[in-house]
Design a protein around this motif. Sequence first.
Motif, short mmCIF file in Angstrom:
data_model
loop_
_atom_site.label_atom_id
_atom_site.label_comp_id
_atom_site.label_asym_id
_atom_site.label_seq_id
_atom_site.Cartn_x
_atom_site.Cartn_y
_atom_site.Cartn_z
N THR A 262 39.58 40.08 42.51
CA THR A 262 39.96 39.75 41.39
C THR A 262 41.13 39.51 40.96
O THR A 262 42.58 38.74 42.10
N LYS A 263 41.98 38.90 39.51
CA LYS A 263 42.95 37.85 38.92
C LYS A 263 43.41 39.10 38.02
O LYS A 263 42.84 39.48 37.68
N VAL A 264 44.65 39.02 38.30
CA VAL A 264 45.33 39.76 36.74
C VAL A 264 46.75 39.02 36.05
O VAL A 264 46.48 38.40 36.66
N HIS B 253 43.47 43.09 34.67
CA HIS B 253 43.01 42.94 36.38
C HIS B 253 41.08 42.59 36.06
O HIS B 253 41.04 43.28 35.09
N ARG C 189 48.49 36.83 38.83
CA ARG C 189 47.74 36.83 40.86
C ARG C 189 46.58 36.64 40.81
O ARG C 189 45.61 36.37 39.48
N GLU D 85 48.75 44.41 30.58
CA GLU D 85 48.08 43.64 31.72
C GLU D 85 46.65 43.75 32.20
O GLU D 85 46.23 44.74 31.87
#
Length: 216
Positions: free
Chosen positions: A22-24, A123, A156, A121
């Motif tokens: 996962t990227k955030v 994810h 992230r 935000e």
Amino acid sequence: VSVLGIGHGNKLLTDLYNCHLTKVYTVGGLFGKATDDFSDTGKLVEKTTFDHITREKLERILAVIQGTNHKALLMHSNIDMKTQEAYELAVKGLIRPMGKSPPIITVIRCLQFTLPEFQLEIHCLHETQQYLRKIVHEIGLELKSSAVCTQVRRIRDGVFTLDDALLRTQWNLQSIQNAIWDCQLKVKTEIEKTLGPRDKSVLHKTDTEMAQAADS
């Protein structure tokens, strides 16, 4: 956060990609206008009112988006959710598509809301920047208005966070070596947790390359 590989580290990057981590992102939005590329710098195609939008209405739309994407995540994971395997994967946080899939959002929430601006935000998996911009556009439409994306910032990327990132002033040999050493264990742990034990010689070669670079 942008992850780069050096030497045999490029093989590790491929392994990390195959983990489908996962990227955030933090994504900024602005209600009241629409553009041809969904960004605030694109060609203006429409202006709309936005005074009727509240944070509560926005969060309801975000909940719907997250619920729809959760169903897509389960479908593309090819896992029978009634099995022990599914339970064990869920506990480990490993329910994710292990192959090609459309972009999937696992979490989306509002961080800031001050009309006409807002910040989310997000994810996600298998996303593109254009996809994230389009999400902002579609949120505007769902709220009977319009919206453009003002900022996309990745905070992230899988196991890497802002704490691991090097500032431009730290782009030197010693800082890069330290960053590689500091991240080796969590990279190895994540890859083996998802893909199983890997060739240890890859990590050894990376160590050797850094030592040789330090000597040169």
